[in-house]
Design a protein around this motif. Structure first.
Motif, mmCIF file in Angstrom:
data_model
loop_
_atom_site.group_PDB
_atom_site.id
_atom_site.type_symbol
_atom_site.label_atom_id
_atom_site.label_comp_id
_atom_site.label_asym_id
_atom_site.label_seq_id
_atom_site.Cartn_x
_atom_site.Cartn_y
_atom_site.Cartn_z
ATOM 1 N N GLN A 115 0.853 -1.185 0.000
ATOM 2 C CA GLN A 115 0.000 0.000 0.000
ATOM 3 C C GLN A 115 0.894 1.241 0.000
ATOM 4 O O GLN A 115 1.806 1.355 0.811
ATOM 5 C CB GLN A 115 -0.899 0.010 1.247
ATOM 6 C CG GLN A 115 -1.882 -1.145 1.298
ATOM 7 C CD GLN A 115 -2.883 -1.067 0.166
ATOM 8 O OE1 GLN A 115 -3.443 -0.011 -0.112
ATOM 9 N NE2 GLN A 115 -3.104 -2.186 -0.505
ATOM 10 N N ALA A 122 0.673 5.449 0.079
ATOM 11 C CA ALA A 122 -0.141 6.647 0.233
ATOM 12 C C ALA A 122 0.399 7.703 -0.722
ATOM 13 O O ALA A 122 1.526 8.174 -0.579
ATOM 14 C CB ALA A 122 -0.077 7.155 1.670
ATOM 15 N N PHE A 123 -0.409 8.058 -1.724
ATOM 16 C CA PHE A 123 0.027 9.009 -2.744
ATOM 17 C C PHE A 123 -1.134 9.868 -3.166
ATOM 18 O O PHE A 123 -2.247 9.381 -3.355
ATOM 19 C CB PHE A 123 0.574 8.244 -3.965
ATOM 20 C CG PHE A 123 0.903 9.143 -5.137
ATOM 21 C CD1 PHE A 123 2.005 9.969 -5.116
ATOM 22 C CD2 PHE A 123 0.089 9.140 -6.249
ATOM 23 C CE1 PHE A 123 2.307 10.783 -6.184
ATOM 24 C CE2 PHE A 123 0.373 9.969 -7.337
ATOM 25 C CZ PHE A 123 1.496 10.787 -7.308
ATOM 26 N N ARG A 124 -0.876 11.151 -3.303
ATOM 27 C CA ARG A 124 -1.864 12.082 -3.821
ATOM 28 C C ARG A 124 -1.279 12.696 -5.080
ATOM 29 O O ARG A 124 -0.199 13.273 -5.067
ATOM 30 C CB ARG A 124 -2.168 13.167 -2.795
ATOM 31 C CG ARG A 124 -3.269 14.128 -3.215
ATOM 32 C CD ARG A 124 -3.458 15.291 -2.241
ATOM 33 N NE ARG A 124 -2.263 16.124 -2.089
ATOM 34 C CZ ARG A 124 -1.861 17.031 -2.974
ATOM 35 N NH1 ARG A 124 -2.526 17.245 -4.086
ATOM 36 N NH2 ARG A 124 -0.786 17.762 -2.734
ATOM 37 N N ALA A 125 -1.972 12.532 -6.209
ATOM 38 C CA ALA A 125 -1.509 13.098 -7.468
ATOM 39 C C ALA A 125 -1.559 14.617 -7.405
ATOM 40 O O ALA A 125 -2.401 15.195 -6.709
ATOM 41 C CB ALA A 125 -2.370 12.593 -8.615
ATOM 42 N N PRO A 126 -0.665 15.298 -8.121
ATOM 43 C CA PRO A 126 -0.694 16.758 -8.134
ATOM 44 C C PRO A 126 -2.062 17.286 -8.573
ATOM 45 O O PRO A 126 -2.657 16.773 -9.514
ATOM 46 C CB PRO A 126 0.379 17.123 -9.174
ATOM 47 C CG PRO A 126 1.281 15.933 -9.239
ATOM 48 C CD PRO A 126 0.407 14.745 -8.968
ATOM 49 N N SER A 159 -4.853 16.964 -7.017
ATOM 50 C CA SER A 159 -5.999 16.163 -6.529
ATOM 51 C C SER A 159 -6.382 16.565 -5.135
ATOM 52 O O SER A 159 -5.617 16.920 -4.316
ATOM 53 C CB SER A 159 -5.631 14.689 -6.509
ATOM 54 O OG SER A 159 -5.367 14.233 -7.804
#
Length: 106
Positions: free
Chosen positions: A98, A100-104, A106
């Motif tokens: 897993q 944890a990533f947030r796209a630019p 978003s």
């Protein structure tokens, strides 16, 4: 043992050396370096086009690959690229983790 794809292009001086000692001489030199650091040479091919030589090498660790890369590049005889190669099992393991990533944006 980590596996690496090496793609290289000879400089003019490196090409002169290849012409002098031949492909078998270069293979012997590569094997000496690789085995000296605990690795093994799986495959070595000469090519034409963007790359002059393509190798698959196993090393005990990435630091060994970095040591060879630095030494070869410092010689000025070759321009090289090293790509770590991953097994199917390693990719399956990565896919299960897993992240944890947030796209630019978003």
């Amino acid at each position: 043992m980590p596996k690496f794809l090496i793609q290289a292009t000879y400089t003019p001086e490196g090409t002169k050396g290849l012409l002098t000692e031949g492909a078998s001489g270069r293979r012997a030199a590569v094997e000496q370096v690789v085995t000296g650091l605990g690795g093994s040479l799986e495959a070595m091919y000469f090519a034409f086009g963007e790359d002059d030589i393509v190798l698959i090498i196993d090393f005990p660790d990435p630091v060994s690959m970095a040591a060879v890369s630095l030494t070869v590049k410092a010689s000025g005889a070759l321009h090289t690229r090293a790509t770590p190669l991953l097994t199917l099992d390693e990719i399956d393991e990565a896919a299960r983790r897993q992240v944890a990533f947030r796209a630019p944006g978003s």
